[in-house]
Design a protein around this motif. Sequence first.
Motif, PDB file in Angstrom:
ATOM      1  N   ALA A  12      61.464 -17.102  60.557  1.00 49.36           N
ATOM      2  CA  ALA A  12      61.792 -16.384  59.127  1.00 49.36           C
ATOM      3  C   ALA A  12      61.878 -18.185  58.213  1.00 49.36           C
ATOM      4  CB  ALA A  12      62.725 -15.970  59.651  1.00 49.36           C
ATOM      5  N   GLY A  13      62.398 -18.823  58.984  1.00 51.47           N
ATOM      6  CA  GLY A  13      62.680 -20.089  57.691  1.00 51.47           C
ATOM      7  C   GLY A  13      63.275 -20.798  57.643  1.00 51.47           C
ATOM      8  N   LEU A  17      64.049 -23.448  54.592  1.00 48.76           N
ATOM      9  CA  LEU A  17      64.934 -22.727  53.936  1.00 48.76           C
ATOM     10  C   LEU A  17      66.409 -23.893  53.535  1.00 48.76           C
ATOM     11  CD1 LEU A  17      66.780 -21.758  51.339  1.00 48.76           C
ATOM     12  CD2 LEU A  17      67.104 -19.376  53.484  1.00 48.76           C
ATOM     13  N   LEU A  85      67.853 -14.110  56.155  1.00 49.26           N
ATOM     14  CA  LEU A  85      66.336 -13.903  55.952  1.00 49.26           C
ATOM     15  C   LEU A  85      65.925 -12.079  56.755  1.00 49.26           C
ATOM     16  CD1 LEU A  85      65.199 -17.629  56.722  1.00 49.26           C
ATOM     17  CD2 LEU A  85      65.680 -16.192  54.445  1.00 49.26           C
ATOM     18  N   TYR A  87      63.078 -10.756  57.765  1.00 46.94           N
ATOM     19  CA  TYR A  87      61.648  -9.989  56.677  1.00 46.94           C
ATOM     20  C   TYR A  87      61.500  -9.554  58.221  1.00 46.94           C
ATOM     21  CZ  TYR A  87      62.228 -14.271  53.926  1.00 46.94           C
ATOM     22  OH  TYR A  87      62.008 -15.270  52.734  1.00 46.94           O
ATOM     23  N   ARG A  91      55.771 -10.687  59.760  1.00 48.95           N
ATOM     24  CA  ARG A  91      55.771 -12.341  59.023  1.00 48.95           C
ATOM     25  C   ARG A  91      56.395 -12.877  60.439  1.00 48.95           C
ATOM     26  NH1 ARG A  91      54.733 -15.875  55.443  1.00 48.95           N
ATOM     27  NH2 ARG A  91      56.707 -16.681  55.387  1.00 48.95           N
ATOM     28  N   CYS A  92      58.181 -13.262  60.425  1.00 50.52           N
ATOM     29  CA  CYS A  92      58.133 -13.456  61.713  1.00 50.52           C
ATOM     30  C   CYS A  92      57.799 -14.585  62.736  1.00 50.52           C
ATOM     31  CB  CYS A  92      59.598 -12.867  62.375  1.00 50.52           C
ATOM     32  SG  CYS A  92      60.613 -12.818  61.197  1.00 50.52           S
ATOM     33  N   GLY A  95      55.244 -17.065  61.955  1.00 51.24           N
ATOM     34  CA  GLY A  95      55.683 -17.780  61.953  1.00 51.24           C
ATOM     35  C   GLY A  95      55.964 -18.671  62.766  1.00 51.24           C
ATOM     36  N   PRO A 156      59.698 -13.525  50.823  1.00 53.87           N
ATOM     37  CA  PRO A 156      59.704 -14.836  50.867  1.00 53.87           C
ATOM     38  C   PRO A 156      59.592 -14.820  49.864  1.00 53.87           C
ATOM     39  CG  PRO A 156      58.132 -14.471  52.794  1.00 53.87           C
ATOM     40  CD  PRO A 156      58.442 -12.495  52.799  1.00 53.87           C
ATOM     41  N   LYS A 157      58.938 -13.625  48.401  1.00 51.44           N
ATOM     42  CA  LYS A 157      58.824 -14.024  47.175  1.00 51.44           C
ATOM     43  C   LYS A 157      60.397 -14.319  46.393  1.00 51.44           C
ATOM     44  CE  LYS A 157      56.928 -13.828  42.806  1.00 51.44           C
ATOM     45  NZ  LYS A 157      57.558 -14.987  41.582  1.00 51.44           N
ATOM     46  N   LEU A 159      63.074 -14.353  48.273  1.00 56.06           N
ATOM     47  CA  LEU A 159      63.590 -16.636  48.530  1.00 56.06           C
ATOM     48  C   LEU A 159      62.892 -16.754  47.055  1.00 56.06           C
ATOM     49  CD1 LEU A 159      65.832 -18.061  49.636  1.00 56.06           C
ATOM     50  CD2 LEU A 159      63.333 -18.437  51.461  1.00 56.06           C
ATOM     51  N   GLU A 160      61.950 -17.271  46.963  1.00 60.42           N
ATOM     52  CA  GLU A 160      61.290 -18.465  46.355  1.00 60.42           C
ATOM     53  C   GLU A 160      62.128 -18.524  44.374  1.00 60.42           C
ATOM     54  OE1 GLU A 160      57.338 -17.825  45.671  1.00 60.42           O
ATOM     55  OE2 GLU A 160      56.757 -17.620  48.292  1.00 60.42           O
TER      56      GLU A 160
END
Length: 172
Positions: A12-13, A17, A85, A87, A91-92, A95, A156-157, A159-160
């Motif tokens: 997920a990042g 992050l 996160l 997601y 998506r994961c 990743g 993700p948007k 989070l951005e």
Amino acid sequence: MLKIAIIGCGGAGKSTLAKKLGKILNIPVYHLDSIFWKPGWQPIERDELIEKTMEIQETNQWIIDGNYGATMDLRLQQADTVIFLHYSTIRCLYGIVKRRIQYHNKTRPDMGEDCKERLDWEFFNWVRTYNQKKAPQVLKRLSTLKETKIHIFTFPKQLEDFLKELKVKTNN
């Protein structure tokens, strides 16, 4: 935001992050993967992970990323902010595959020393089933935290946008 726990599915990042937040907020970052894994993918003992996590939590500021059920409740209870996160599975999975390709035959900066990136069936399956099996338990745990600021990002948007707003607030 002085004590931040970042949790979520593999891929997920979380570590990315954590690094970004550490830079924006000027807070030390701790990656549980780098604590848990000794060289050559040798895990530390559960008690040692708990001890090391508690040592970090005794400091005034920290960002800790990772799941690790043995220390999850400790981190959630001590954190003033939790970022989940949450997601999609696709998506994961993307990743973890991307990370495997990007760090082929290398050790990620947020991983224990001499733990070359790998992708095995057990981990793939854990990521594949995370939203069905693990996420409901995480959400239940989060619902019990009354004094903690909780951010759940499903895209993700989101989070951005959160990070952009945080940069403006902190002038970073």
